[in-house]
Design a protein around this motif. Structure first.
Motif, PDB file in Angstrom:
ATOM      1  N   SER A   6      -9.871  -8.892 -13.794  1.00 37.60           N
ATOM      2  CA  SER A   6     -11.020  -9.286 -12.969  1.00 37.60           C
ATOM      3  C   SER A   6     -11.028 -10.787 -12.709  1.00 37.60           C
ATOM      4  CB  SER A   6     -12.326  -8.853 -13.642  1.00 37.60           C
ATOM      5  OG  SER A   6     -12.449  -9.445 -14.925  1.00 37.60           O
ATOM      6  N   LEU A   7     -10.544 -11.569 -13.689  1.00 39.22           N
ATOM      7  CA  LEU A   7     -10.431 -13.011 -13.485  1.00 39.22           C
ATOM      8  C   LEU A   7      -9.426 -13.311 -12.371  1.00 39.22           C
ATOM      9  CD1 LEU A   7     -10.827 -15.999 -14.223  1.00 39.22           C
ATOM     10  CD2 LEU A   7      -9.149 -15.675 -16.061  1.00 39.22           C
ATOM     11  N   ILE A   8      -8.297 -12.604 -12.396  1.00 44.96           N
ATOM     12  CA  ILE A   8      -7.274 -12.803 -11.358  1.00 44.96           C
ATOM     13  C   ILE A   8      -7.805 -12.364 -10.000  1.00 44.96           C
ATOM     14  CG2 ILE A   8      -5.001 -12.012 -10.555  1.00 44.96           C
ATOM     15  CD1 ILE A   8      -4.178 -11.854 -13.511  1.00 44.96           C
ATOM     16  N   ASP A   9      -8.531 -11.238  -9.969  1.00 43.50           N
ATOM     17  CA  ASP A   9      -9.107 -10.764  -8.707  1.00 43.50           C
ATOM     18  C   ASP A   9     -10.046 -11.794  -8.098  1.00 43.50           C
ATOM     19  OD1 ASP A   9      -7.773  -8.366  -8.720  1.00 43.50           O
ATOM     20  OD2 ASP A   9      -9.370  -7.277  -9.771  1.00 43.50           O
ATOM     21  N   ALA A  10     -10.735 -12.527  -8.962  1.00 40.43           N
ATOM     22  CA  ALA A  10     -11.707 -13.505  -8.463  1.00 40.43           C
ATOM     23  C   ALA A  10     -11.065 -14.829  -8.043  1.00 40.43           C
ATOM     24  CB  ALA A  10     -12.764 -13.760  -9.539  1.00 40.43           C
ATOM     25  N   THR A  11      -9.858 -15.085  -8.508  1.00 44.70           N
ATOM     26  CA  THR A  11      -9.253 -16.400  -8.254  1.00 44.70           C
ATOM     27  C   THR A  11      -8.060 -16.368  -7.303  1.00 44.70           C
ATOM     28  OG1 THR A  11      -7.946 -16.127 -10.282  1.00 44.70           O
ATOM     29  CG2 THR A  11      -9.997 -17.385 -10.447  1.00 44.70           C
TER      30      THR A  11
END
Length: 566
Positions: free
Chosen positions: A113-118
């Motif tokens: 989810s962190l990667i999806d947001a960045t």
């Protein structure tokens, strides 16, 4: 002390024997959990740590109840049966649990989810499937896969030249330097106090270069021959303080060197002109330097004496790209009058390594030492007054001069320079000259054999290790060579060059005769022609000056060679 140790050992052994006897009578002592607990090391939180079991409970074939009154059931998951030599376990420092904690500290419930947001979705692909590779290979599986791919390669004998040659790496150098982390892990010996041995080897490299080139100053190696030539081009620009903005490159230079110089020239606001030697013209008054190759990329050995005098008469600096092995038998560039000399030390015991990089060299006169790129190892004095080595003139370094630096941590191939220096120590001056004469002799045998065949025309200019051949169809000859697992350099539709090196044998030359015979029977062998071959180097260009006279290149030759067989 020894008596006390024996008494203690005897007491421990007696206690263990008594506890074993008690357990055989159906009793269990809680004093020795090591003998009876399912795991040798039991945590204080483990259910086995608070209850004692009889021997019949543990070994009688029935499940042991745990502290909660239920049956203990051991199950094995599929994941537990998979190979454990995975790359993430050994090479990823953060565990999945630690990654989750880091993601949570950033306000996300998972790393995904962190990667999806960045990471913008526009630059991502939807999925990437690799069938059996999708889960990734373990380390052992990857090694097996790479060996399988390697087995598909066909190792041909290459005679391409262009500054790249096969070479024999002496076993003692391979074992003790190339495969030794104390040598191969260093980029550069910044800490002189712990690097005296490596500094000494780099000083040997500099000594080797100055001796062979005939110029008094050398650096402790650069990246490769092409970039060394580009650095020399920048030196010519700096020597004339940027007042002349044209740099001429003779078309007898290696093509990769010409391309690198053209690319680097843009950063110096220089204009690069490529011309034939006889067509080079300085009349514009805007030429800062000229680059020539000695021997040339097509093998020719030319006397540049008058050419250099003419360049100097017009205020033009001369850069000469050369070959170290050739300089053991050819007059050195310094004696011809060259201002800067560059080249590669690759054929001095450094494997080709898929094209580089390799330790390059740059030599010049004392007059231009402040403008030299790269590092220079100098002899100094330590705190006790004894001779010591250090990196001299460090103002050229990136950590001091920043954007004006002439060197950075990646430009000096320290390991490869050390290997080349040790190669010279291993063979000594006579050994190097013997290799050069053998290589030149093989090229001479090949040229004579082609003349006897009469199927092609051999270039009439003097040569060292490269023979230029004119033929009716270069591509058909190259195809015939390919079928014999031989690589040749095709210059154009009617021209081929064949370069010889330390690893070439008489049998290789015989194979080449068959390739160039055009199907005709070859009535001679390379060995039968040897006595007819004469040197192709003009007497005026034969080296007369000594080289590698320092004791380091003479006193260890026999003992080091003996070590290679140990």
């Amino acid at each position: 002390m020894e008596r006390a140790r024996r008494l203690a050992s005897r007491a421990i052994l007696k206690r263990l024997v008594n506890e074993t006897k008690q357990s055989s009578n159906g009793q269990m002592s809680c004093r020795s959990p090591v003998l009876y607990t399912p795991s040798r090391y039991v945590s204080s939180l483990s259910p086995f740590g608070s209850k004692c079991y009889s021997r019949s409970d543990l070994l009688g074939g029935r499940n042991v109840p745990n502290s909660f009154g239920s049956q203990q059931v051991r199950s094995i998951s599929v994941e537990a049966l998979k190979s454990s030599d995975t790359f993430p376990r050994r090479h990823n420092s953060a565990t999945p649990e630690e990654q989750a904690i880091m993601a949570e500290s950033c306000g996300f419930d998972s790393l995904d989810s962190l990667i999806d947001a960045t990471v913008p979705k526009a630059i991502r692909i939807d999925s990437m499937k690799f069938s059996k590779f999708d889960e990734g290979l373990t380390e052992s599986q990857m090694i097996e896969h790479m060996k399988m791919l390697e087995s598909k390669n066909k190792i041909f004998k290459s005679f391409i030249g262009m500054g790249y040659y096969n070479t024999h790496v002496p076993p003692v150098i391979l074992r003790n330097i190339m495969e030794n982390p104390a040598w191969y892990t260093q980029y550069t010996p910044y800490q002189a106090e712990i690097s005296q041995g490596r500094l000494e080897s780099l000083l040997n490299f500099q000594t080797m270069i100055t001796d062979l080139t005939g110029l008094p100053m050398s650096n402790a190696s650069l990246l490769d021959e092409g970039t060394a030539a580009a650095e020399a081009m920048a030196m010519c620009n700096n020597i004339l303080k940027g007042k002349k903005k044209t740099f001429i490159i003779a078309n007898n230079c290696h093509p990769q060197t010409i391309d690198i110089c053209k690319t680097r020239a843009d950063g110096f606001d220089l204009k690069v002109v490529t011309a034939d030697l006889k067509d080079i013209d300085y009349s514009s008054g805007d030429v800062c330097g000229v680059l020539v190759q000695y021997p040339g990329t097509e093998g020719e050995v030319l006397d540049y004496g008058e050419f250099i005098k003419n360049a100097h008469a017009h205020g033009v600096k001369v850069v000469m790209a050369t070959d170290l092995l050739a300089l053991t038998v050819l007059k050195p560039p310094g004696e011809l009058g060259a201002d800067v000399v560059v080249g590669s030390a690759q054929r001095f015991g450094v494997p080709m390594g898929y094209g580089g990089p390799h330790a390059a060299f740059l030599a010049t006169s004392q007059e231009y030492k402040r403008m030299m790129p790269g590092r220079i190892i100098g002899v100094s004095v330590d705190s006790s007054g004894k001779p010591a080595l250090r990196m001299a003139m460090q103002t050229r370094e990136q950590h001091i001069r920043r954007d004006k630096a002439t060197s950075n941590i990646c430009t000096a191939q320290a390991l490869l320079a050390n290997m080349a220096a040790m190669y010279a120590v291993y063979h000594g001056p006579e050994g190097l000259k013997a290799i050069a004469q053998r290589v030149h002799g093989l090229a001479g045998v090949f040229a004579l054999g082609l003349k006897k065949l009469g199927t092609v025309e051999v270039q009439g200019l003097p040569f060292f290790d490269t023979v230029k051949v004119t033929c009716a169809d270069a591509h058909s000859i190259a195809d015939a060579a390919y079928r014999s697992e031989i690589n040749l350099r095709v210059l154009d539709a009617k021209t081929i060059t064949v370069s010889f090196d330390e690893t070439t044998t008489l049998e290789d030359v015989d194979k080449l005769f068959k390739v160039f015979s055009g199907g005709k029977p070859v009535s001679f062998t390379a060995a039968s022609l040897a006595s007819e071959v004469e040197t192709a180097i003009p007497s005026g260009l034969e080296r007369q000056s000594p080289y590698l006279t320092h004791s380091i290149f003479n006193m260890y030759v026999i003992s080091i060679k003996r070590m290679s067989y140990l």
